[in-house]
Design an enzyme around this catalytic site. Sequence first.
Site, PDB file in Angstrom:
ATOM      1  N   TYR A 104       0.335  -1.500  -0.404  1.00  0.00           N
ATOM      2  CA  TYR A 104      -0.055  -0.214  -0.367  1.00  0.00           C
ATOM      3  C   TYR A 104       0.639   1.459  -0.015  1.00  0.00           C
ATOM      4  O   TYR A 104       0.204   2.352  -0.314  1.00  0.00           O
ATOM      5  CB  TYR A 104      -0.755   0.330   0.962  1.00  0.00           C
ATOM      6  CG  TYR A 104      -2.096  -0.947   0.675  1.00  0.00           C
ATOM      7  CD1 TYR A 104      -3.021  -0.906  -0.353  1.00  0.00           C
ATOM      8  CD2 TYR A 104      -2.067  -2.304   2.146  1.00  0.00           C
ATOM      9  CE1 TYR A 104      -4.035  -2.019  -0.070  1.00  0.00           C
ATOM     10  CE2 TYR A 104      -2.414  -3.446   2.072  1.00  0.00           C
ATOM     11  CZ  TYR A 104      -3.857  -3.154   0.899  1.00  0.00           C
ATOM     12  OH  TYR A 104      -4.840  -4.268   0.681  1.00  0.00           O
TER      13      TYR A 104
ATOM     14  N   HIS B  80      -9.586   2.393  -5.229  1.00  0.00           N
ATOM     15  CA  HIS B  80      -8.573   1.923  -4.605  1.00  0.00           C
ATOM     16  C   HIS B  80      -7.579   2.317  -4.713  1.00  0.00           C
ATOM     17  O   HIS B  80      -7.126   2.525  -5.992  1.00  0.00           O
ATOM     18  CB  HIS B  80      -8.892   0.362  -5.095  1.00  0.00           C
ATOM     19  CG  HIS B  80     -10.091  -0.197  -4.747  1.00  0.00           C
ATOM     20  ND1 HIS B  80     -11.049  -0.469  -3.797  1.00  0.00           N
ATOM     21  CD2 HIS B  80     -11.776   0.041  -5.611  1.00  0.00           C
ATOM     22  CE1 HIS B  80     -12.027  -0.552  -3.819  1.00  0.00           C
ATOM     23  NE2 HIS B  80     -12.441  -0.796  -4.836  1.00  0.00           N
TER      24      HIS B  80
HETATM   25  O1  CA2 Z   1      -6.230  -0.603  -2.822  1.00  0.00           O
HETATM   26  C1  CA2 Z   1      -7.502  -0.262  -1.797  1.00  0.00           C
HETATM   27  O2  CA2 Z   1      -7.534   0.853  -1.700  1.00  0.00           O
HETATM   28  C2  CA2 Z   1      -8.059  -1.789  -1.226  1.00  0.00           C
HETATM   29  O3  CA2 Z   1      -9.399  -0.738  -0.540  1.00  0.00           O
HETATM   30  C3  CA2 Z   1      -7.311  -1.539  -0.167  1.00  0.00           C
HETATM   31  C4  CA2 Z   1      -7.926  -3.030   1.085  1.00  0.00           C
HETATM   32  C5  CA2 Z   1      -8.389  -3.619   0.319  1.00  0.00           C
HETATM   33  O4  CA2 Z   1      -8.974  -5.202   0.825  1.00  0.00           O
HETATM   34  C6  CA2 Z   1      -8.716  -3.734  -0.868  1.00  0.00           C
HETATM   35  O5  CA2 Z   1      -8.798  -5.437  -1.479  1.00  0.00           O
HETATM   36  C7  CA2 Z   1      -7.614  -3.047  -2.178  1.00  0.00           C
HETATM   37  C8  CA2 Z   1      -7.376  -3.380   1.969  1.00  0.00           C
HETATM   38  C9  CA2 Z   1      -6.900  -1.697   3.353  1.00  0.00           C
HETATM   39  C10 CA2 Z   1      -5.837  -1.845   3.800  1.00  0.00           C
HETATM   40  O6  CA2 Z   1      -5.031  -1.320   4.206  1.00  0.00           O
HETATM   41  C11 CA2 Z   1      -3.895  -1.200   5.277  1.00  0.00           C
HETATM   42  C12 CA2 Z   1      -2.735  -0.630   4.961  1.00  0.00           C
HETATM   43  C13 CA2 Z   1      -1.972  -1.045   5.930  1.00  0.00           C
HETATM   44  C14 CA2 Z   1      -2.230  -2.693   6.350  1.00  0.00           C
HETATM   45  C15 CA2 Z   1      -2.161  -3.294   6.400  1.00  0.00           C
HETATM   46  C16 CA2 Z   1      -4.287  -2.801   6.155  1.00  0.00           C
END
Ligand code: CA2
Length: 152
Positions: A23, A100
């Site tokens: 991310y 996203h």
């Molecule tokens: O790509 C994206 O923005 C998502 O919405 C992010 C979600 C994921 O479940 C989608 O499939 C795609 C996850 C967000 C979690 O973010 C984190 C950030 C740092 C550490 C752990 C999770």
Amino acid sequence: MKHVLVLHGPNLNLLGRREKAVYGTASLKTINAGIMKFATKERMQVEIRQSNLEGELVSWIQEANTKFDGIVINPAGYTHTSVAIRDAIAAVDIPTVEVHLTNIYKREEFRHHSYIAGVAIGQISGFGPAGYVLGLRALTEHLKSARIPSAR
Ligand code: CA2
């Protein structure tokens, strides 16, 4: 001046602290500062909220109907599970853009389906934090070109 609600879904509060390889290194605070900088430049009024709770996101979407011109949302994990968030977006009269950070179609199969996509005016996926600004831009253009109902 257009009023836009930006919603971040569950776990996005962890950005920049965990899973940086997936991310990126930007924190939510930094991403929000970028959103607000764009909003000021474009003379938009933007309010940003984050929640880990599905019901809270549903309530904010419902309330937005009378207070905002549109919504930009990253539903995060709820993208792939939440009929409730989909129904809330479908129930309001204002347009929603889905954002996203990652390209969900290049990732695991279970991320390829979005419950939100069918009720959003469009989806931006894979451009990192810039996706929020692109989402605001897309929403603004949509609001500008939205048909004014004829008096006839
Ligand atoms: O790509 C994206 O923005 C998502 O919405 C992010 C979600 C994921 O479940 C989608 O499939 C795609 C996850 C967000 C979690 O973010 C984190 C950030 C740092 C550490 C752990 C999770």
